[in-house]
Motif scaffolding. Sequence first.
Motif, PDB file in Angstrom:
ATOM      1  N   TYR A  77       0.844  -1.098   0.065  1.00  0.00           N
ATOM      2  CA  TYR A  77      -0.025   0.094   0.092  1.00  0.00           C
ATOM      3  C   TYR A  77       0.720   1.230   0.032  1.00  0.00           C
ATOM      4  O   TYR A  77       1.762   1.155   0.691  1.00  0.00           O
ATOM      5  CB  TYR A  77      -0.864   0.148   1.006  1.00  0.00           C
ATOM      6  CG  TYR A  77      -1.724  -0.920   1.274  1.00  0.00           C
ATOM      7  CD1 TYR A  77      -3.290  -0.992   0.957  1.00  0.00           C
ATOM      8  CD2 TYR A  77      -1.604  -2.388   1.821  1.00  0.00           C
ATOM      9  CE1 TYR A  77      -4.174  -2.000   0.752  1.00  0.00           C
ATOM     10  CE2 TYR A  77      -2.611  -3.413   1.957  1.00  0.00           C
ATOM     11  CZ  TYR A  77      -3.777  -3.247   1.398  1.00  0.00           C
ATOM     12  OH  TYR A  77      -4.793  -4.244   1.342  1.00  0.00           O
ATOM     13  N   TYR A  78       0.658   2.115  -0.764  1.00  0.00           N
ATOM     14  CA  TYR A  78       1.408   3.507  -0.861  1.00  0.00           C
ATOM     15  C   TYR A  78       0.263   4.541  -0.541  1.00  0.00           C
ATOM     16  O   TYR A  78      -0.694   4.849  -1.099  1.00  0.00           O
ATOM     17  CB  TYR A  78       1.774   3.806  -2.292  1.00  0.00           C
ATOM     18  CG  TYR A  78       2.419   5.062  -2.254  1.00  0.00           C
ATOM     19  CD1 TYR A  78       3.794   4.923  -1.757  1.00  0.00           C
ATOM     20  CD2 TYR A  78       1.972   6.108  -2.907  1.00  0.00           C
ATOM     21  CE1 TYR A  78       4.861   6.128  -1.693  1.00  0.00           C
ATOM     22  CE2 TYR A  78       2.815   7.337  -2.793  1.00  0.00           C
ATOM     23  CZ  TYR A  78       4.255   7.128  -2.389  1.00  0.00           C
ATOM     24  OH  TYR A  78       5.183   8.489  -2.398  1.00  0.00           O
ATOM     25  N   GLY A  79       0.662   5.033   0.755  1.00  0.00           N
ATOM     26  CA  GLY A  79      -0.421   5.677   1.688  1.00  0.00           C
ATOM     27  C   GLY A  79      -1.494   4.801   2.133  1.00  0.00           C
ATOM     28  O   GLY A  79      -1.126   3.397   2.531  1.00  0.00           O
ATOM     29  N   PRO A  80      -2.695   5.043   1.973  1.00  0.00           N
ATOM     30  CA  PRO A  80      -3.638   4.123   2.347  1.00  0.00           C
ATOM     31  C   PRO A  80      -4.140   3.268   1.399  1.00  0.00           C
ATOM     32  O   PRO A  80      -4.958   2.424   1.389  1.00  0.00           O
ATOM     33  CB  PRO A  80      -4.698   4.851   3.126  1.00  0.00           C
ATOM     34  CG  PRO A  80      -4.689   6.479   2.158  1.00  0.00           C
ATOM     35  CD  PRO A  80      -3.110   6.347   1.981  1.00  0.00           C
TER      36      PRO A  80
ATOM     37  N   VAL B 117       1.178   1.181  11.805  1.00  0.00           N
ATOM     38  CA  VAL B 117       2.417   0.589  11.241  1.00  0.00           C
ATOM     39  C   VAL B 117       2.820   1.813  10.390  1.00  0.00           C
ATOM     40  O   VAL B 117       4.163   2.168  10.570  1.00  0.00           O
ATOM     41  CB  VAL B 117       2.093  -0.423  10.015  1.00  0.00           C
ATOM     42  CG1 VAL B 117       3.360  -0.750   9.279  1.00  0.00           C
ATOM     43  CG2 VAL B 117       1.412  -1.650  10.958  1.00  0.00           C
ATOM     44  N   ALA B 118       1.925   2.372   9.619  1.00  0.00           N
ATOM     45  CA  ALA B 118       2.308   3.618   8.516  1.00  0.00           C
ATOM     46  C   ALA B 118       2.586   4.997   9.428  1.00  0.00           C
ATOM     47  O   ALA B 118       3.934   5.522   9.293  1.00  0.00           O
ATOM     48  CB  ALA B 118       1.627   3.832   7.663  1.00  0.00           C
ATOM     49  N   LEU B 119       1.833   5.259  10.455  1.00  0.00           N
ATOM     50  CA  LEU B 119       1.720   6.648  11.087  1.00  0.00           C
ATOM     51  C   LEU B 119       2.593   6.357  12.503  1.00  0.00           C
ATOM     52  O   LEU B 119       3.636   7.149  12.766  1.00  0.00           O
ATOM     53  CB  LEU B 119       0.534   7.127  11.379  1.00  0.00           C
ATOM     54  CG  LEU B 119      -0.494   7.422  10.258  1.00  0.00           C
ATOM     55  CD1 LEU B 119      -1.691   8.261  10.793  1.00  0.00           C
ATOM     56  CD2 LEU B 119       0.534   8.435   9.336  1.00  0.00           C
ATOM     57  N   GLY B 120       2.648   5.401  13.098  1.00  0.00           N
ATOM     58  CA  GLY B 120       3.514   5.026  14.217  1.00  0.00           C
ATOM     59  C   GLY B 120       4.576   4.414  14.125  1.00  0.00           C
ATOM     60  O   GLY B 120       5.534   4.357  14.760  1.00  0.00           O
ATOM     61  N   ARG B 121       5.034   3.853  12.828  1.00  0.00           N
ATOM     62  CA  ARG B 121       6.224   3.344  12.391  1.00  0.00           C
ATOM     63  C   ARG B 121       6.603   2.189  13.402  1.00  0.00           C
ATOM     64  O   ARG B 121       7.593   2.038  13.797  1.00  0.00           O
ATOM     65  CB  ARG B 121       7.364   4.391  12.567  1.00  0.00           C
ATOM     66  CG  ARG B 121       7.237   5.720  11.592  1.00  0.00           C
ATOM     67  CD  ARG B 121       7.653   4.946  10.054  1.00  0.00           C
ATOM     68  NE  ARG B 121       7.316   6.115   9.118  1.00  0.00           N
ATOM     69  CZ  ARG B 121       7.429   5.947   7.789  1.00  0.00           C
ATOM     70  NH1 ARG B 121       7.404   4.707   7.385  1.00  0.00           N
ATOM     71  NH2 ARG B 121       7.143   6.853   7.045  1.00  0.00           N
ATOM     72  N   GLY B 122       5.595   1.452  13.550  1.00  0.00           N
ATOM     73  CA  GLY B 122       5.812   0.203  14.205  1.00  0.00           C
ATOM     74  C   GLY B 122       6.474  -0.839  13.677  1.00  0.00           C
ATOM     75  O   GLY B 122       6.750  -0.682  12.393  1.00  0.00           O
ATOM     76  N   ALA B 123       7.292  -1.954  14.142  1.00  0.00           N
ATOM     77  CA  ALA B 123       7.866  -2.850  13.377  1.00  0.00           C
ATOM     78  C   ALA B 123       7.044  -3.688  12.524  1.00  0.00           C
ATOM     79  O   ALA B 123       7.075  -3.914  11.415  1.00  0.00           O
ATOM     80  CB  ALA B 123       8.743  -3.755  14.443  1.00  0.00           C
ATOM     81  N   THR B 124       6.220  -4.250  13.125  1.00  0.00           N
ATOM     82  CA  THR B 124       5.139  -5.018  12.467  1.00  0.00           C
ATOM     83  C   THR B 124       3.720  -5.009  13.275  1.00  0.00           C
ATOM     84  O   THR B 124       3.660  -4.769  14.486  1.00  0.00           O
ATOM     85  CB  THR B 124       5.424  -6.689  12.386  1.00  0.00           C
ATOM     86  OG1 THR B 124       5.753  -7.240  13.676  1.00  0.00           O
ATOM     87  CG2 THR B 124       6.773  -6.821  11.316  1.00  0.00           C
ATOM     88  N   ALA B 125       2.658  -5.443  12.370  1.00  0.00           N
ATOM     89  CA  ALA B 125       1.604  -5.574  12.971  1.00  0.00           C
ATOM     90  C   ALA B 125       0.608  -6.721  12.458  1.00  0.00           C
ATOM     91  O   ALA B 125       0.594  -7.169  11.227  1.00  0.00           O
ATOM     92  CB  ALA B 125       0.646  -4.385  12.704  1.00  0.00           C
ATOM     93  N   VAL B 126       0.059  -7.601  13.179  1.00  0.00           N
ATOM     94  CA  VAL B 126      -0.767  -8.874  13.025  1.00  0.00           C
ATOM     95  C   VAL B 126      -2.222  -8.872  13.358  1.00  0.00           C
ATOM     96  O   VAL B 126      -2.168  -8.571  14.654  1.00  0.00           O
ATOM     97  CB  VAL B 126      -0.031 -10.066  13.374  1.00  0.00           C
ATOM     98  CG1 VAL B 126      -0.846 -11.314  13.070  1.00  0.00           C
ATOM     99  CG2 VAL B 126       1.439 -10.259  13.054  1.00  0.00           C
ATOM    100  N   ARG B 127      -2.818  -8.673  12.231  1.00  0.00           N
ATOM    101  CA  ARG B 127      -4.460  -8.410  12.645  1.00  0.00           C
ATOM    102  C   ARG B 127      -5.220  -9.571  12.095  1.00  0.00           C
ATOM    103  O   ARG B 127      -4.737 -10.127  10.995  1.00  0.00           O
ATOM    104  CB  ARG B 127      -4.682  -7.057  12.141  1.00  0.00           C
ATOM    105  CG  ARG B 127      -4.326  -5.886  12.676  1.00  0.00           C
ATOM    106  CD  ARG B 127      -4.565  -5.522  14.068  1.00  0.00           C
ATOM    107  NE  ARG B 127      -4.431  -4.343  14.502  1.00  0.00           N
ATOM    108  CZ  ARG B 127      -2.986  -4.292  15.196  1.00  0.00           C
ATOM    109  NH1 ARG B 127      -2.319  -5.215  15.417  1.00  0.00           N
ATOM    110  NH2 ARG B 127      -2.600  -2.855  15.473  1.00  0.00           N
ATOM    111  N   ARG B 128      -6.131 -10.021  13.044  1.00  0.00           N
ATOM    112  CA  ARG B 128      -7.370 -11.107  12.338  1.00  0.00           C
ATOM    113  C   ARG B 128      -8.357 -10.275  11.609  1.00  0.00           C
ATOM    114  O   ARG B 128      -8.955  -9.286  12.080  1.00  0.00           O
ATOM    115  CB  ARG B 128      -7.902 -11.978  13.381  1.00  0.00           C
ATOM    116  CG  ARG B 128      -8.871 -12.976  13.048  1.00  0.00           C
ATOM    117  CD  ARG B 128      -9.461 -13.864  14.085  1.00  0.00           C
ATOM    118  NE  ARG B 128      -8.371 -14.525  14.752  1.00  0.00           N
ATOM    119  CZ  ARG B 128      -7.991 -15.819  14.266  1.00  0.00           C
ATOM    120  NH1 ARG B 128      -8.452 -16.305  13.194  1.00  0.00           N
ATOM    121  NH2 ARG B 128      -7.271 -16.521  14.844  1.00  0.00           N
ATOM    122  N   GLN B 129      -8.445 -10.791  10.406  1.00  0.00           N
ATOM    123  CA  GLN B 129      -9.586 -10.026   9.543  1.00  0.00           C
ATOM    124  C   GLN B 129     -10.568 -11.175   9.242  1.00  0.00           C
ATOM    125  O   GLN B 129     -10.237 -12.339   9.160  1.00  0.00           O
ATOM    126  CB  GLN B 129      -9.027  -9.465   8.443  1.00  0.00           C
ATOM    127  CG  GLN B 129      -8.124  -8.255   8.720  1.00  0.00           C
ATOM    128  CD  GLN B 129      -7.756  -7.437   7.532  1.00  0.00           C
ATOM    129  OE1 GLN B 129      -8.127  -7.596   6.327  1.00  0.00           O
ATOM    130  NE2 GLN B 129      -6.815  -6.448   7.648  1.00  0.00           N
TER     131      GLN B 129
END
Length: 587
Positions: free
Chosen positions: A86-89, A117-129
């Motif tokens: 994704y580039y931006g949202p 991830v993008a704004l907070g610059r976190g390392a990774t994020a794993v989400r259940r969808q």
Amino acid sequence: MNTFTGGPIAGDFSEALTPEELAQVMSSSNVGQVVVSYEAPHLYGGVMVPAGGPAAPVGDLYYRRRLDDEFMRSVAAALGTDVNIYYGPFIGASSERELFVGGLIDAVVPPSVYVDVALGRGATAVRRQALGDYSYYVASAPLPAVGAMGNAVLSAPMLYRPALAQGEMTTLVLGLLALLFAAATTLGMFLAGKIFDPIAALQGGTRRIIDGDLEFRLESKAPDEIGELVASFNTMTAALRDARRGLLERQRYLAAVLDNVATGVMAIDRDGRITTLNPPGERILRLEGAAVTGRKPEEVLGEGLESLRSFVASSGAEIVEAELSLFSGESARTVKAVVASLVEGGERLGTVVVFDDLTELIKTKKLAAWLEMARQIAHEVKNPLTPIKLSAQLMRRAFDSGSEEFPEIFRSGVDTVIQQTEILRRIAGEFSSFGKATRLVREAVPLREFLEEIVSYYRGVERIAITLDAGGNPRAYADREALRKILVNLVENSIEAMDGKGTIAISATRDGGSARVSVVDSGAGLSPEMQARLFEPYFSTKTNGVGLGLAISQSLARAMDGEVRLRNRDGASGVEAVVLLPLAKES
């Protein structure tokens, strides 16, 4: 490829980053990061790779390639899972574009993931969808981005592997990042080895050429443009080497010439500082070249050399020359100096001063002149002495023998002695006049009245017709007695040249800024030998001549800033004698 400046190197095989974007990449990215940029309608991923080596770094290689769906499918095949960026949202590239087209997956990053991830610059994020009743994990990681959006997200949805734990998802995403980095780095290093390493070698070779190592040579067997560039570099180096050898040979030759000529040479640069003073110049000026190099003439041309210092300082753009007197202790030297400006392409590079020591030459010429004069005087004095001696001997024999013809012999002998003694007196008088500095009193002399007086001296000469034309009545600025001596000498020479019969035409006119007096006779004219020696002291074609008349006349004329000239008449026999003198100023 775009640029290679010893700093950043940008490159791809299609479009390039703008200078502003490249600057942003350099300021915000580190080696090992995958940087995402967008140039409509394509998304790009790039990586920074050092170019050159640890010992000789030459800059950084920024390599990028297009992140299209085809590339993302190849990455997904290697990982065994789908990959999205994704580039931006908004979605930029995907290995399964159909899932977005069909609406199975949202084309916008979930807000919570984008914030973390993008704004907070976190390392990774794993989400259940969830997809209806079906749930799956989506792993996301941030990517540095360039452009207006400034944020990018790497996403790996586990649609077909729902059983993976969260830790495995994180490992998978990190492996995906490593794969992207490895792919970009491998290609970047390949390009650096094939393209930028030879360029780095060229850059290093250029530095060695600048340092003067013209024996340096690059080795390359590449048949492509890089090989041609290396070959051109070697050809250029060889040409520079040959040119330097020729220049050094020429410099050695010129240095040998300057060291061995008798002429002094001083070179002055455009800043007015002395750059060269050859050994003959050191000897003439009695200076040491090492002591004057880098200094200005006014600093080194001190006592005794003031005339040369002033001459160099007053010289302009033209070539000028002068005879100068230099002093060293009690000895004086005469130097002929020439100053010329060095100009190339309209630019003044400096000045060169050339000077010769004429002291010994002048002494030699003066000695030769006096020797010649002594020889001529001895010859002229010997001629009258011979008849005097013969007359005296004849009178003595007549007296001793009691000859009846003694009275007649005595009278004849006395007349001869008186005549020859008068010749000796005239020789002594003219020699005295020639060697004596005459004090001149110059004034405006109306030539018509003056010439009428001269002509009146010769009215009683038989078979000589003298005419005068001075209608314009020019006025000469001259000394009357000196001018009288000159004209009387010229008229008497004309009378003797015609053997007592002929015509003499005297005229006075203006000739530019000069007064011109002409004496033209109808005699036999001048031979080439006579023309070459007319003004030599004691040269005469007359049996009773001394040979000083014309020499004295020329000396007097030049003392009045004038000149005497003699030449054969054009189209007729005879000689034209001309006296040129300055015109008197009008009152």
